[in-house]
Design an enzyme around this catalytic site. Structure first.
Site, PDB file in Angstrom:
ATOM      1  N   CYS A 623       0.788  -1.314  -0.105  1.00 57.85           N
ATOM      2  CA  CYS A 623      -0.012  -0.171  -0.033  1.00 57.85           C
ATOM      3  C   CYS A 623       1.006   1.273   0.016  1.00 57.85           C
ATOM      4  O   CYS A 623       0.638   2.408  -0.707  1.00 57.85           O
ATOM      5  CB  CYS A 623      -0.941  -0.016   1.144  1.00 57.85           C
ATOM      6  SG  CYS A 623      -0.082  -0.711   2.860  1.00 57.85           S
ATOM      7  N   HIS A1076      -0.884  -0.095   7.813  1.00 58.22           N
ATOM      8  CA  HIS A1076      -1.618   0.210   6.548  1.00 58.22           C
ATOM      9  C   HIS A1076      -1.269   1.591   6.240  1.00 58.22           C
ATOM     10  O   HIS A1076      -1.336   2.599   7.240  1.00 58.22           O
ATOM     11  CB  HIS A1076      -3.024  -0.327   6.526  1.00 58.22           C
ATOM     12  CG  HIS A1076      -3.760   0.051   5.314  1.00 58.22           C
ATOM     13  ND1 HIS A1076      -3.280  -0.574   4.198  1.00 58.22           N
ATOM     14  CD2 HIS A1076      -4.886   1.027   5.009  1.00 58.22           C
ATOM     15  CE1 HIS A1076      -4.325  -0.102   2.958  1.00 58.22           C
ATOM     16  NE2 HIS A1076      -4.865   0.915   3.545  1.00 58.22           N
TER      17      HIS A1076
END
Length: 1141
Positions: A623, A1076
């Protein structure tokens, strides 16, 4: 403690030398670690004064400085001197270090005597041998030859009486006085000389003892001297008043020679002991220099070289400068306290092998040493022994105690196997949370009893986890971690152990009864036997379950309420989830349905729109790379340079195999260039998809990901051949060779005229500005309509991608940025297109992202000096739990004093050149020195839409000097105010502030008014007055601090020459080791902020970006700002379906 059965300890050279300072005859103490080991002897080598013989390092005598006892050491080696260096890899310790074992048969003393002399000394012998080095050590002890009582009487006779001390006059009044008796030093020195003449020169002349003669003046007279001379084989003759050698008529026997040799060295010890230059100024040089025996013993016994774990101990041992008490555990293993772990293991294994009856004793010793050192090396050794059934006594004791039993010793055990199992299961029922520890205790008892039944039971019932807490701990998450995050972390842990990761999720899923985690297990092909139970729910019950009265709450707020409820009551997660699901169905909420299915709020657009950027799919914890690619895509000149790489690549590096170029001050080899070029082509391919795709998201290629994350190894760079395509027959290359490259000599002028062009551009209308940007003509097809293949310069195989362990891991983002920008800069040549008015773009990357810092040092010796450094990002540290971005930047540019070794220098930092895009990295990953682990700081950094850098730019004309001085003075004043407040409000050990303490003390004093304690009745009022004073001062300090902060905040309001607008906010949610990433980017053209979260790109309210993140683990780790005059180079939406063929 284990039962001891006649220990037979193999001794290291160090241990044997230490023991020679303690023991002097065969006894049990040699093999008794718990006997007193205090040092009794301090050995020095026998003197060789006057002798011509060379010192024999394998056969020598020592004498004790304390007791005058003698030690004779003889060493025999079958194959020369043993190697005594520290062991290296692939070379066994056993080939280098002797392990000495005591021989049972003792050797006879090595003295032959035809007749027994009345002055003969007693001796004892011991012998040790080492199989590892094929050497033997034989030691003989001999008592002091000189009669101790006689020596004592001589010494006592020379001590001045108390009366003589009282009548003694100062030498300054009556001159120096001489005692009628010679000094003890003179006596023992003269006697040594007589013996030396006898032994070395065979001098057998009589010695005159006439009154006031030489002998009497240097040795003395009387019965004690006559007795001492007799032991030295000189008989006193009264008639002749002399001493006649008793051996004048015959040669000395071996025993006589030895005795006189011993006596002579005892006299040397005595002489050195009574040598006093203050009492006897005639004594200047020491005729008997002392040579300690320790170096000779170290050499003879083969003491190894090693990395000492206690350097001070080793120094004292080698210098023999003090007594060294050892821990019994080290003595039991035959070593000293300073041996490294590798030697500890070697001697431990030796003891076990040669003394199997006492293995438990040695295991206890090893366990004790591990408890002292806590080293992983010894821990692993103990663990390996455990698998072989060797466990220390304290561990066995603790295991029995854990099961509620008393420890037992075999072979006659008091407890049956059934009783052991019964106690084990009872312990599990009492403390199920300690199941693993209790099982380990059962295994320990199995090893101690050598019970195959117990050990087989433990092995057959082994599990990956025994409690849900173990599952949380292995995954590295907390019990309140959201279900979706649990699944994400499990995917990361798949690389370590996929089966264990699945098992961990099963435990958590069953503990939470989580449908999300059950679905995750099913998606991985590992469905759980248990299923989430259905919880009956209607609309009214659903709202009541969530504690929501206002049914008009928006979906996103309702989801937040649900999240807080699960965090507070994880045991009710199933019921709470059913309530949210029910409300979502009643509302027909797409957001709630998506959240329950995916665990996030990022709903993808239902239909791809030309007004919305395309997302990037995340298939491998990448990500952060997705965020970076989206960030570079919106920078128009960089995007265009990549899209037009056919025109912009460095042809010289392609055509010339010997060509090199410089990037960032270092030379780029051709293989690095070709790899970088391949990366840029892969990125161009992705950029084209982001422009032309009709899908809401696209998938970055694995080749692009590999090239972005995995740099070349040093060997690959040196070889210059790895994965490089053969370019000689490349059709694409031949076409390129027909082109020519024009170097624009006006590049510098164009760069310098950048500001002027910008001013002209701002006069244009938005429509005119838009029309000045040409649509890129992508080389996707030729005139015949045939598809054009992308050129290949660097081959990356699927095997390389799949075998790369780093590809799926979350990399350091800053390293990823540097690597991507390096490859872009390396692949690009000069860019002739100046449509974005960035000047001659010989170095587009540096022009966009790089600035220049100036560091100035000022000290007394060298004065003022400066150096410059290019930067592509500024790293700001976090000092408090809450701070502004300006506070963090102040920490970078504040003038500080630094230690230069011999002096202190003042260091200041400023910016001389600012980049177009300013990148600020917030240093969130920090290191905990206590735990030795990294951790993430979640401190809140307040930042704004605008950022002025004027205060940090070099003040070349000095106009801002007064303002800057005031700026930094205000900071120091604020710090002083904060320190004063901290002092007033500092808590004590009971976490009470000074005000609280005074308040409690005041109440207590008031309650004691009627007591008999002598308390001043005004004390409560005095204390209350002090409380009021403290409170008033704290309030005043806070107001002053607020006032100064307000002044400091607005000090540069009118200085906006170097102003920036917020461009992007990179966010990380999670901990230091996992999490994340997503990015917020400001679309200046449409005046919106978008959230780029992998495949989801959504418009968000700006309050989400600038919210206070205190207590939240989702926070910015990098901020980027763009200069106001360059906002036109940002184009967030760039879509064109018509280009798709």
């Amino acid at each position: 403690m284990a039962t001891v059965k006649n220990l037979r300890i193999g001794k290291s050279p160090n241990r044997l030398i230490q023991d020679l300072d303690v023991f002097d005859s065969p006894s049990a103490g040699w093999n008794d670690p718990w006997s007193p080991h205090s040092s009794r002897y301090h050995w020095q080598l026998h003197s060789n004064l006057g002798e011509s013989a060379v010192f024999d390092e394998n056969d020598f005598w020592c004498v004790c400085q304390k007791t005058r006892k003698h030690l004779h050491v003889k060493v025999r080696r079958d194959r020369g001197k043993p190697l005594i260096e520290e062991p290296e890899e692939n070379y066994g310790i056993k080939d280098r270090i002797p392990v000495y074992y005591e021989e049972e048969e003792l050797p006879e003393p090595h003295v032959t005597s035809p007749t027994k002399s009345e002055f003969a000394t007693t001796s004892t012998c011991m012998k040790w041998s080492s199989k590892t080095t094929k050497s033997e050590i034989e030691v003989e002890w001999r008592d002091s030859y000189l009669d101790a009582n006689c020596i004592k009487e001589i010494i006592d006779s020379r001590r001045p009486s108390f009366a003589s001390l009282l009548t003694k006059k100062s030498s300054s009044h009556q001159g120096s006085s001489h005692s009628s008796q010679p000094s003890l030093f003179t006596t023992f020195t003269s006697l040594e000389l007589f013996l030396r003449n006898v032994l070395v020169h065979n001098d057998q002349r009589a010695i005159s003892a006439a009154p006031e003669g030489t002998f009497e003046r240097h040795v003395g007279k009387g019965r004690q001297i006559q007795s001492l001379m007799k032991s030295l084989l000189f008989e006193y003759h009264h008639e002749n008043v002399n001493y006649v050698p008793t051996i004048a008529d015959a040669p000395l026997t071996d025993e006589q020679k030895l005795n006189l040799y011993l006596a002579r060295n005892e006299l040397i010890v005595l002489a050195n002991h009574f040598r006093d230059t203050k009492e006897d100024p005639a004594i200047v040089a020491n005729p008997f220099p002392v040579r300690l025996a320790r170096p000779a013993l170290i050499n003879a016994f083969g003491v190894p070289n090693y990395d000492s774990v206690v350097p001070m101990y080793t120094t004292v041992f080698r210098d023999n400068s003090a007594s060294l008490p050892d821990d019994p555990a080290f003595i039991a293993l035959g070593i000293t306290n300073d041996y490294p772990d590798s030697f500890v293991r070697y001697f431990y294994e030796e003891q076990k092998k040669n003394d199997e009856a006492n293995v438990r004793v040695y295991a206890d010793a090893l366990a004790h040493i591990y408890n002292l050192r806590k080293s992983s090396f010894l821990r692993d050794l103990i663990a390996a022994d455990r698998k072989n059934g060797i466990v220390s006594s304290d561990v066995i004791q603790a295991a029995y105690s854990s099961l509620g039993l008393e420890a037992e010793v075999g072979p006659d055990y008091r407890y049956s196997q059934e009783k052991i199992f019964e106690a084990f299961h009872s312990a599990l029922l009492r403390k199920p949370e300690f199941a693993r520890a209790i099982r380990n205790d059962l295994e320990t008892i199995g090893y101690a009893r050598k019970s195959s039944e117990i050990l087989n039971y433990v092995l057959s019932t082994e599990q990956a986890f025994y409690t849900v807490n173990e599952a949380y701990q292995w995954l590295g998450i907390k019990s309140n971690t959201e279900d979706a995050m649990v699944a994400s972390v499990a995917l990361v842990k798949f690389e370590d152990d996929s089966d264990k990761a699945i098992e961990a999720v099963k435990w958590i899923a069953e503990e939470r009864n989580s449908s999300i985690l059950y679905d995750f297990l099913a998606s991985q092909g590992r469905p759980s036997n248990k299923k989430p139970k259905e919880v009956p729910m209607d609309e009214d019950l659903a709202y009541n379950t969530l504690g929501v009265q206002d049914r008009a709450l928006s979906d996103d707020v309702l989801i937040n309420v649900y999240g807080f409820a699960v965090e507070d009551h994880p045991e009710q997660s199933d019921t709470l989830r059913a309530a949210l699901k029910c409300i979502g169905e009643v509302r027909n909420s797409r957001l709630i349905t998506h959240y329950l299915e995916h665990g996030n709020l990022d709903i993808p657009p239902e239909v791809s729109s030309l007004d919305t950027p395309i997302g990037l799919e995340n298939t491998g914890n990448l990500c952060y790379l997705n965020s970076l690619i989206q960030y570079y895509f919106i920078i128009k000149p960089l995007r265009n340079a990549i899209l037009d790489i056919d025109e912009n690549k460095d042809l010289n590096m392609i055509e010339n195999k010997e060509a090199v170029k410089k990037v960032g001050g270092r030379i780029v080899t051709r293989i690095e260039f070709l790899r970088a070029l391949q990366f840029t082509y892969e990125l161009r391919k992705l950029f084209i998809e982001l422009i032309t795709s009709k899908s809401s998201s696209v998938h970055p290629s694995s080749v692009l990901t590999y090239l972005a994350l995995i740099p070349l190894t040093l060997d690959q760079v040196k070889s210059g051949t790895s994965s490089v395509m053969d370019l000689s027959s490349s059709r694409e290359l031949s076409n390129l060779n027909e082109r020519s490259i024009t170097i624009d000599p006006r590049a510098e002028e164009q760069a310098q005229g950048l500001e002027q062009e910008q001013g002209q551009d701002e006069a244009k209308s938005p429509a005119e500005q838009s029309s000045s940007v040409n649509l890129i003509d992508f080389p996707m097809a030729n005139t015949n309509g045939e598809s054009q293949t992308q050129p290949h310069y660097f081959e990356v195989s699927e095997e390389e991608i799949n075998s790369s362990m780093d590809l799926g891991r979350q990399q350091d983002v800053l390293e990823c940025i540097d690597h991507v920008l390096f490859q872009l800069e390396a692949s690009l040549g000069r860019i002739s297109n100046s449509e974005d008015r960035l000047g001659s773009d010989n170095d587009l990357i540096r022009r966009l992202f790089s600035g220049k810092l100036k560091q100035t040092l000022n000290d007394a010796s060298q004065g003022v000096r400066s150096n410059y450094e290019i930067f592509s990002h500024l790293i700001v540290d976090l000092f408090e739990e809450k701070q502004t971005l300006y506070d963090a930047l102040d920490g970078v540019f504040e003038t500080v004093n630094i230690d230069m070794g011999s002096e202190t220098a003042q260091r200041s930092l400023c910016i001389t050149e600012l980049p177009i895009i300013l990148q600020l990295q917030i240093q969130r990953v920090q290191f905990d020195r206590t735990t030795g682990q990294p951790f993430k700081s979640n401190a809140f950094v307040e930042f704004g839409k605008e950022l002025s850098m004027d205060r940090y730019v070099e003040d070349t004309d000095g106009k801002m000097a007064p303002l800057l001085q005031r700026y930094w003075d205000l900071k120091r004043e604020i710090i002083n105010l904060q320190k004063r407040q901290q002092l007033l409000l500092t808590t004590n050990s009971n976490l009470m502030s000074s005000v609280d303490t005074l308040s409690i003390l005041s109440k207590w004093a008031a309650q004691q008014q009627d007591s008999r304690l002598p308390i001043n009745p005004k004390l409560p009022d005095i204390l209350q007055e002090e409380i009021n004073n403290v409170v008033a001062e704290v309030d005043m300090l806070k107001k002053q601090e607020a006032s100064l902060k307000e002044e400091r905040t607005h000090l540069f309001d009118n200085y906006i020459s170097h102003s920036y607008d917020l461009l992007a906010v990179f966010v990380h949610r999670g901990q230091a080791s996992f999490g994340h990433y997503w990015t917020y980017i400001h679309d200046f053209e449409n005046n919106v902020y978008r959230k780029y979260n992998d495949e989801y790109v959504t418009v968000v309210d700006e309050s989400e970006i600038f919210a206070d993140t205190t207590g939240n683990n989702a926070n910015p780790y990098m901020l980027t700002y763009i200069r106001k005059e360059y906002r036109h180079i940002i184009e967030c939406v760039h879509r064109e379906h018509n280009l798709l063929l």
